[in-house]
Motif scaffolding. Structure first.
Motif, PDB file in Angstrom:
ATOM      1  N   GLY A 148       0.791  -1.205  -0.140  1.00  0.00           N
ATOM      2  CA  GLY A 148       0.093   0.093   0.035  1.00  0.00           C
ATOM      3  C   GLY A 148       1.012   1.283  -0.110  1.00  0.00           C
ATOM      4  N   ASN A 149       1.938   1.101   0.628  1.00  0.00           N
ATOM      5  CA  ASN A 149       3.171   2.314   0.609  1.00  0.00           C
ATOM      6  C   ASN A 149       3.476   2.825  -0.729  1.00  0.00           C
ATOM      7  N   LYS A 150       3.608   1.798  -1.680  1.00  0.00           N
ATOM      8  CA  LYS A 150       3.986   2.172  -2.878  1.00  0.00           C
ATOM      9  C   LYS A 150       2.810   2.662  -3.761  1.00  0.00           C
ATOM     10  N   LEU A 151       1.431   2.140  -3.370  1.00  0.00           N
ATOM     11  CA  LEU A 151       0.622   2.887  -4.171  1.00  0.00           C
ATOM     12  C   LEU A 151       0.246   4.665  -3.633  1.00  0.00           C
ATOM     13  N   LEU A 152       0.550   4.483  -2.459  1.00  0.00           N
ATOM     14  CA  LEU A 152       0.320   5.973  -1.859  1.00  0.00           C
ATOM     15  C   LEU A 152       1.417   6.897  -2.501  1.00  0.00           C
ATOM     16  N   THR A 153       2.557   6.078  -2.476  1.00  0.00           N
ATOM     17  CA  THR A 153       3.739   7.168  -3.126  1.00  0.00           C
ATOM     18  C   THR A 153       3.455   7.354  -4.620  1.00  0.00           C
ATOM     19  N   ILE A 154       2.880   6.764  -5.337  1.00  0.00           N
ATOM     20  CA  ILE A 154       2.054   6.958  -6.613  1.00  0.00           C
ATOM     21  C   ILE A 154       1.384   8.033  -6.568  1.00  0.00           C
ATOM     22  N   VAL A 155       0.399   8.166  -5.852  1.00  0.00           N
ATOM     23  CA  VAL A 155      -0.417   8.978  -5.735  1.00  0.00           C
ATOM     24  C   VAL A 155       0.039  10.518  -5.443  1.00  0.00           C
ATOM     25  N   GLY A 156       0.898  10.320  -4.353  1.00  0.00           N
ATOM     26  CA  GLY A 156       1.630  11.618  -3.966  1.00  0.00           C
ATOM     27  C   GLY A 156       2.372  12.157  -4.981  1.00  0.00           C
ATOM     28  N   LEU A 157       3.175  11.412  -5.553  1.00  0.00           N
ATOM     29  CA  LEU A 157       4.105  12.232  -6.804  1.00  0.00           C
ATOM     30  C   LEU A 157       3.328  12.599  -8.021  1.00  0.00           C
ATOM     31  N   SER A 158       1.994  12.221  -8.125  1.00  0.00           N
ATOM     32  CA  SER A 158       1.077  12.645  -8.958  1.00  0.00           C
ATOM     33  C   SER A 158       0.743  14.111  -8.616  1.00  0.00           C
ATOM     34  N   GLY A 159       0.442  14.304  -7.269  1.00  0.00           N
ATOM     35  CA  GLY A 159       0.090  15.734  -6.525  1.00  0.00           C
ATOM     36  C   GLY A 159       1.176  16.643  -6.932  1.00  0.00           C
ATOM     37  N   ALA A 160       2.498  16.197  -6.788  1.00  0.00           N
ATOM     38  CA  ALA A 160       3.582  16.931  -6.752  1.00  0.00           C
ATOM     39  C   ALA A 160       3.843  17.300  -8.187  1.00  0.00           C
ATOM     40  N   LEU A 161       3.507  16.522  -9.269  1.00  0.00           N
ATOM     41  CA  LEU A 161       3.490  16.708 -10.623  1.00  0.00           C
ATOM     42  C   LEU A 161       2.475  17.935 -10.941  1.00  0.00           C
ATOM     43  N   MET A 162       1.379  17.920 -10.230  1.00  0.00           N
ATOM     44  CA  MET A 162       0.343  18.992 -10.421  1.00  0.00           C
ATOM     45  C   MET A 162       0.900  20.152  -9.793  1.00  0.00           C
ATOM     46  N   ALA A 163       1.500  20.171  -8.684  1.00  0.00           N
ATOM     47  CA  ALA A 163       1.920  21.428  -8.030  1.00  0.00           C
ATOM     48  C   ALA A 163       3.038  22.082  -9.161  1.00  0.00           C
ATOM     49  N   ALA A 164       3.822  21.312  -9.575  1.00  0.00           N
ATOM     50  CA  ALA A 164       4.647  21.872 -10.526  1.00  0.00           C
ATOM     51  C   ALA A 164       4.014  22.609 -11.686  1.00  0.00           C
ATOM     52  N   ILE A 165       2.978  21.868 -12.224  1.00  0.00           N
ATOM     53  CA  ILE A 165       2.334  22.483 -13.157  1.00  0.00           C
ATOM     54  C   ILE A 165       1.663  23.844 -12.774  1.00  0.00           C
ATOM     55  N   VAL A 166       0.937  23.825 -11.670  1.00  0.00           N
ATOM     56  CA  VAL A 166       0.360  25.001 -11.164  1.00  0.00           C
ATOM     57  C   VAL A 166       1.465  26.243 -11.044  1.00  0.00           C
ATOM     58  N   PHE A 167       2.519  26.121 -10.380  1.00  0.00           N
ATOM     59  CA  PHE A 167       3.653  26.982 -10.350  1.00  0.00           C
ATOM     60  C   PHE A 167       4.124  27.227 -11.696  1.00  0.00           C
TER      61      PHE A 167
END
Length: 455
Positions: A148-167
């Motif tokens: 489950g930790n690997k699945l959560l890491t994937i989702v977390g990194l997708s949010g980091a990608l979105m934050a990079a797009i926002v900025f």
């Protein structure tokens, strides 16, 4: 040969999960039909591949309460699309029959279905099946492999990608999404910083969920370079959520941050004990108080800041009036509902206060399911989801990764009382993955029954 094929299936499942988790939010929130079909097709392919992989390993697919709830929702929407006799339709939903008779009087040949908007119901059915497929796979991965930790890491990194797009949008002063897409709808007050979601409220919900997930990844990272990198990603994702300018999103973020502090405070307590009856009633009361306070703060912010809604012509005062008028819609379709996704068609006759504005959603997940599924099933679905989530609360206390995952889901849940975030595939997909990872870990470490209780 058998082993190599199993490896191929396993790699396909993981790579496809990564692709759908990253692509669903980036593809303009997957709100367009081609994106919805692509996300659904990939999700079904993941389910098929993982089912085949389990079969070849000699295992069976495991289910839990959320799977049964999802199957129930999908089954009800399917039945709402089935043509019925006029007498049966009139018994189950007189308002739906009246709508059919009115359409036929105008010369349209309309089948006698419970759903007032079959296309919207079919769309919601497809998205529900997509979420169910992803949840089922992620639940079993987390339960069987402890990944489950690997699945959560994937989702977390997708949010980091979105934050990079926002900025990236903000600092480059971009006018188009991803510097190449301009939405057809006129978006008001979007601001310089915006995500790939056309509605910044949905972007805020996605970033809040992923920010909390990243906090869990950061807390478990080893001290050194990786912990510093994850700390930076947490800061950027939280900042991106705030930069969306969503008042409901910011309030949900603060409420979930407070919940995380409470969970962290209880980290040393025994956490694998089933909640007692007193704790259950306390949880229900706490949830009711949180919702009440949240809505009061939202109304106060609305009064103090005026119209800051994302779409021109639909301000927050109209939203509150729509919630009040929706109660009449609930009464009209109280027995069998108006059909999944058919709130707009059901509410239209009751919209006598804003003739030029259409309300496709109630933007309140306490009201909309009651309109769509009727009072008996709507209440059953809502209460079942709340009870199932509460069962995971005790496990989430201080547990590695999962306290933060629970708080991220709580943020989306709170925000859904003033918006329709989970009806957007770009938010629904990560919610299904995170919930599946949390539930799988919960099933892997079931709570210990209290003395005198059945296991």
């Amino acid at each position: 040969m058998g082993t190599s094929f199993n490896v191929i299936l396993d790699r396909f499942v993981w790579n496809a999960l990564g692709v759908v988790a990253l692509a669903a939010p980036v593809m303009i929130g997957s709100v367009h039909w081609p994106a919805k079909l692509a996300v659904t097709a990939v999700s079904m392919a993941i389910l098929l591949a993982y089912t085949l992989l389990l079969f070849r390993r000699g295992y069976r697919m495991r289910f839990d309460g959320f799977v049964l709830l999802g199957v129930g929702v999908v089954a009800v929407m399917f039945l709402q699309l089935v043509p019925l006799g006029e007498s049966l339709l009139g018994t189950l939903s007189p308002s739906a029959l009246a709508g059919v008779e009115k359409a036929r009087a105008l010369g349209f040949e309309v089948p006698t279905r419970l759903s007032l908007d079959p296309i919207a119901t079919a769309e919601m059915l497809m998205l529900a099946a997509c979420a169910l497929a992803l949840y089922l796979v992620c639940f079993n991965i987390s339960y069987r492999d402890g990944s489950g930790n690997k699945l959560l890491t994937i989702v977390g990194l997708s949010g980091a990608l979105m934050a990079a797009i926002v900025f990236g949008h903000g600092f480059s002063k971009a006018d188009a999404v991803l510097w190449m897409y301009t939405p057809d709808a006129v978006v008001a007050d979007r601001g310089a910083f915006f995500s790939t979601f056309i509605n910044n409220n949905h972007g805020a919900a996605f970033l809040s969920l992923t920010a909390f997930v990243l906090i869990g990844v950061w807390r478990k990272a080893q001290f050194g370079k990786s912990k510093g990198i994850y700390g930076l990603l947490v800061f950027l994702t939280l900042a991106g959520s705030v930069m969306m300018g969503s008042r409901g999103g910011i309030l949900a973020l603060l409420a979930s941050g407070g919940l995380l502090m409470v969970l962290s405070r209880w980290a040393g307590a025994q956490r694998r004990v089933a909640p007692s009856v007193g704790q259950t009633f306390f949880g229900i009361a706490l949830a009711a108080i949180c919702v009440a306070v949240y809505l009061l703060f939202f109304k106060a912010l609305t009064a103090s800041t005026g119209d800051m809604n994302m779409f021109a012509g639909v301000d927050d005062e109209l939203k509150v009036v729509a919630w009040q008028e929706s109660l009449h819609t609930v009464q009209a379709f109280r027995t069998a509902g108006a059909g999944g996704g058919a709130f707009g068609a059901a509410f239209e006759p009751f919209n006598n206060f804003a003739a030029m504005v259409r309300f496709p959603h109630a933007e309140n997940e306490l009201i909309e399911p009651l309109v769509e599924f009727g009072l008996p099933l709507g209440i059953l679905f809502l209460v079942s989801a709340a009870v199932l989530l509460w069962r995971r609360f005790g496990f989430a206390r201080g547990e590695a990764y999962y306290a933060e995952a629970f708080c991220g889901l709580f943020a989306v849940w709170m925000h859904s009382f003033v918006d329709f975030n989970i009806r957007v595939p770009g938010v629904l997909v990560p919610v299904a993955i995170v919930l599946g990872a949390l539930s799988g870990a919960f099933a892997r470490h079931p709570p210990t029954p209290r003395p005198g209780e059945l296991p």
